[in-house]
Design an enzyme around this catalytic site. Structure first.
Site, PDB file in Angstrom:
ATOM      1  N   ASP A   1       0.867  -1.174   0.000  1.00 34.73           N
ATOM      2  CA  ASP A   1       0.000   0.000   0.000  1.00 34.73           C
ATOM      3  C   ASP A   1       0.906   1.227   0.000  1.00 34.73           C
ATOM      4  O   ASP A   1       2.106   1.128   0.281  1.00 34.73           O
ATOM      5  CB  ASP A   1      -0.897  -0.004   1.253  1.00 34.73           C
ATOM      6  CG  ASP A   1      -1.765   1.242   1.331  1.00 34.73           C
ATOM      7  OD1 ASP A   1      -2.382   1.599   0.309  1.00 34.73           O
ATOM      8  OD2 ASP A   1      -1.827   1.881   2.397  1.00 34.73           O
ATOM      9  N   SER A   2       0.311   2.382  -0.245  1.00 33.94           N
ATOM     10  CA  SER A   2       1.085   3.619  -0.186  1.00 33.94           C
ATOM     11  C   SER A   2       1.502   3.946   1.248  1.00 33.94           C
ATOM     12  O   SER A   2       2.376   4.785   1.452  1.00 33.94           O
ATOM     13  CB  SER A   2       0.244   4.766  -0.749  1.00 33.94           C
ATOM     14  OG  SER A   2      -0.988   4.839  -0.055  1.00 33.94           O
TER      15      SER A   2
ATOM     16  N   TYR B   1      -0.429   8.542  -2.556  1.00 40.41           N
ATOM     17  CA  TYR B   1      -0.467   8.250  -3.985  1.00 40.41           C
ATOM     18  C   TYR B   1      -1.684   8.948  -4.626  1.00 40.41           C
ATOM     19  O   TYR B   1      -1.690   9.213  -5.819  1.00 40.41           O
ATOM     20  CB  TYR B   1      -0.626   6.741  -4.226  1.00 40.41           C
ATOM     21  CG  TYR B   1       0.608   5.887  -4.052  1.00 40.41           C
ATOM     22  CD1 TYR B   1       1.768   6.360  -3.446  1.00 40.41           C
ATOM     23  CD2 TYR B   1       0.601   4.562  -4.508  1.00 40.41           C
ATOM     24  CE1 TYR B   1       2.883   5.534  -3.295  1.00 40.41           C
ATOM     25  CE2 TYR B   1       1.711   3.747  -4.366  1.00 40.41           C
ATOM     26  CZ  TYR B   1       2.840   4.223  -3.760  1.00 40.41           C
ATOM     27  OH  TYR B   1       3.933   3.409  -3.623  1.00 40.41           O
ATOM     28  N   GLY B   2      -2.697   9.173  -3.818  1.00 47.04           N
ATOM     29  CA  GLY B   2      -4.006   9.593  -4.338  1.00 47.04           C
ATOM     30  C   GLY B   2      -4.042  10.943  -5.009  1.00 47.04           C
ATOM     31  O   GLY B   2      -5.017  11.266  -5.690  1.00 47.04           O
TER      32      GLY B   2
ATOM     33  N   CYS C   1      -3.702  -0.971  -1.970  1.00 47.61           N
ATOM     34  CA  CYS C   1      -3.972   0.448  -2.206  1.00 47.61           C
ATOM     35  C   CYS C   1      -4.996   0.590  -3.339  1.00 47.61           C
ATOM     36  O   CYS C   1      -4.763   0.091  -4.451  1.00 47.61           O
ATOM     37  CB  CYS C   1      -2.666   1.132  -2.595  1.00 47.61           C
ATOM     38  SG  CYS C   1      -2.834   2.873  -2.978  1.00 47.61           S
ATOM     39  N   ASN C   2      -6.097   1.256  -3.070  1.00 47.85           N
ATOM     40  CA  ASN C   2      -7.114   1.453  -4.114  1.00 47.85           C
ATOM     41  C   ASN C   2      -6.558   2.255  -5.278  1.00 47.85           C
ATOM     42  O   ASN C   2      -6.837   1.963  -6.439  1.00 47.85           O
ATOM     43  CB  ASN C   2      -8.324   2.193  -3.545  1.00 47.85           C
ATOM     44  CG  ASN C   2      -9.200   1.319  -2.686  1.00 47.85           C
ATOM     45  OD1 ASN C   2     -10.243   0.864  -3.122  1.00 47.85           O
ATOM     46  ND2 ASN C   2      -8.788   1.072  -1.463  1.00 47.85           N
TER      47      ASN C   2
ATOM     48  N   GLU D   1      -5.408   9.367   9.149  1.00 48.72           N
ATOM     49  CA  GLU D   1      -3.994   9.343   9.588  1.00 48.72           C
ATOM     50  C   GLU D   1      -3.847  10.036  10.942  1.00 48.72           C
ATOM     51  O   GLU D   1      -3.069   9.634  11.786  1.00 48.72           O
ATOM     52  CB  GLU D   1      -3.117  10.078   8.563  1.00 48.72           C
ATOM     53  CG  GLU D   1      -2.972   9.374   7.245  1.00 48.72           C
ATOM     54  CD  GLU D   1      -1.755   8.461   7.162  1.00 48.72           C
ATOM     55  OE1 GLU D   1      -0.726   8.777   7.754  1.00 48.72           O
ATOM     56  OE2 GLU D   1      -1.872   7.418   6.477  1.00 48.72           O
TER      57      GLU D   1
ATOM     58  N   CYS E   1     -11.171   3.476  -0.708  1.00 49.10           N
ATOM     59  CA  CYS E   1      -9.857   3.927  -0.253  1.00 49.10           C
ATOM     60  C   CYS E   1      -9.543   3.198   1.056  1.00 49.10           C
ATOM     61  O   CYS E   1     -10.434   3.012   1.887  1.00 49.10           O
ATOM     62  CB  CYS E   1      -9.883   5.444  -0.024  1.00 49.10           C
ATOM     63  SG  CYS E   1      -8.367   6.083   0.720  1.00 49.10           S
TER      64      CYS E   1
ATOM     65  N   HIS F   1      -8.187   4.087   3.688  1.00 41.98           N
ATOM     66  CA  HIS F   1      -8.349   4.824   4.945  1.00 41.98           C
ATOM     67  C   HIS F   1      -9.802   4.971   5.391  1.00 41.98           C
ATOM     68  O   HIS F   1     -10.065   5.239   6.550  1.00 41.98           O
ATOM     69  CB  HIS F   1      -7.751   6.229   4.799  1.00 41.98           C
ATOM     70  CG  HIS F   1      -6.257   6.268   4.778  1.00 41.98           C
ATOM     71  ND1 HIS F   1      -5.518   5.564   3.866  1.00 41.98           N
ATOM     72  CD2 HIS F   1      -5.379   6.909   5.591  1.00 41.98           C
ATOM     73  CE1 HIS F   1      -4.232   5.786   4.086  1.00 41.98           C
ATOM     74  NE2 HIS F   1      -4.117   6.598   5.131  1.00 41.98           N
TER      75      HIS F   1
HETATM   76  N1  DGL Z   1      -3.896   3.940  -0.045  1.00 44.77           N
HETATM   77  C1  DGL Z   1      -4.586   4.982  -0.763  1.00 44.77           C
HETATM   78  C2  DGL Z   1      -5.841   4.402  -1.418  1.00 44.77           C
HETATM   79  O1  DGL Z   1      -6.385   3.399  -0.983  1.00 44.77           O
HETATM   80  C3  DGL Z   1      -4.956   6.139   0.132  1.00 44.77           C
HETATM   81  C4  DGL Z   1      -3.783   6.978   0.592  1.00 44.77           C
HETATM   82  C5  DGL Z   1      -3.029   7.615  -0.546  1.00 44.77           C
HETATM   83  O2  DGL Z   1      -3.545   8.550  -1.193  1.00 44.77           O
HETATM   84  O3  DGL Z   1      -1.921   7.154  -0.797  1.00 44.77           O
HETATM   85  O4  DGL Z   1      -6.303   4.941  -2.373  1.00 44.77           O
END
Ligand code: DGL
Length: 279
Positions: free
Chosen positions: A13-14, A45-46, A76-77, A156, A196, A198
């Site tokens: 994941d990010s 990453y988003g 990570c989505n 977070e 996502c 989170h």
């Molecule tokens: N892990 C990212 C997602 O599921 C969320 C956090 C990010 O933007 O990196 O999209």
């Protein structure tokens, strides 16, 4: 050399958000060894371009594959939405499973009125992967995609309940679920996809602002089921009944990973179990 079935499942994941997926994998497959990589140095990453997300995602995949894994889960989505094809192309010998398709399947199962809202990061919504995956199953579905970037920061920060997250949730979601009069008679979604990593932490606050009959779909459990079936199909499930181990890798700040990660995982992570890696 280890038999392939005995290799760990790789998950990336990010950051720490993908630990919500790890938790579901652990619950569904307690015997599997899992190695988790959180690219915290480059989070989020988003908000990044597709090109950058593909580059980061392929690097994360390569790091895990170098260590020896039998299957790669893109928790990570955003990376699932943007980099899944590149990851599959780069790693033809390792099955790669993302979270978007399982989430889309769960949403289609849940929705009666074929109006489905998807909330996610900006890049996930802009790339249209959820929209395509849902339409592939339900071509008639009406999909309302909406980016909710502030939810990432709130999760977070640990501000997951009370007035502040509920006010933010209402600001994002009221236009979808409680449109102002004068906007015609749109079909109100009966299903909301948390697209996502989170957002599951904010599910109670989200639940308080959407109509009570709304089904909230979180792709973690469906992804774990997809991984379970794929390992079974490939005869790659780990033999034996002893508990599987979990190893953690992060690209930045081990103490922060352990601290915030414990909240996402729901159980403590010891700093000594986390390795710092440079991609
Ligand atoms: N892990 C990212 C997602 O599921 C969320 C956090 C990010 O933007 O990196 O999209």
């Amino acid at each position: 050399m280890k038999n392939q079935a005995e290799l760990p499942i790789g998950v990336f994941d990010s950051g720490v958000g993908g630990l919500t997926v790890l938790k579901a994998l652990r619950e569904r497959m307690p015997c599997e060894d899992i190695i988790y990589l959180g690219d915290t140095a480059r989070l989020p990453y988003g908000t990044k371009s597709a090109q950058t997300i593909v580059r980061y995602g392929v690097q994360c995949g390569a790091e895990l594959i170098k260590r020896g894994i039998k299957l790669l889960v893109v928790a990570c989505n955003t990376a699932s939405a943007v980099a899944l094809d590149a990851l599959r192309e780069a790693n033809p010998g390792v099955p790669v499973i993302g979270v978007v398709e399982p989430g889309a399947q769960a949403a289609c199962r849940a929705s009666d009125n074929q109006a489905i809202a998807v909330i996610a990061t900006e890049s996930t919504i802009a790339g249209g992967a959820y929209q395509r995956a849902i339409h592939a199953i339900r071509p008639q579905a009406r999909i309302l995609g909406h980016p909710c970037p502030l939810f990432v920061a709130l999760a977070e920060e640990g501000w997951t309940d009370g007035q502040i997250p509920e006010a933010v949730a209402a600001r994002y979601l009221d236009p979808l679920f409680r449109p102002a009069s004068g906007t015609g008679h749109p079909v109100i979604p009966d299903t909301l996809v948390l697209g996502c990593t989170h957002f599951p932490l904010l599910a109670p606050a989200i639940r308080n602002v959407v109509p009570s009959h709304t089904t909230i779909v979180d792709s973690a459990a469906t992804t774990a089921e997809t991984v379970y079936r794929e390992l079974d199909r490939l005869n790659l499930d780990r033999p034996g009944s002893d508990c599987g181990s979990t190893a953690y890798l992060t690209t930045d700040d081990v103490p922060r990973f352990a601290r915030t990660g414990s909240r996402f995982l729901g159980t403590p992570i010891a700093e000594t179990d986390v390795e710092l890696v440079d991609l």
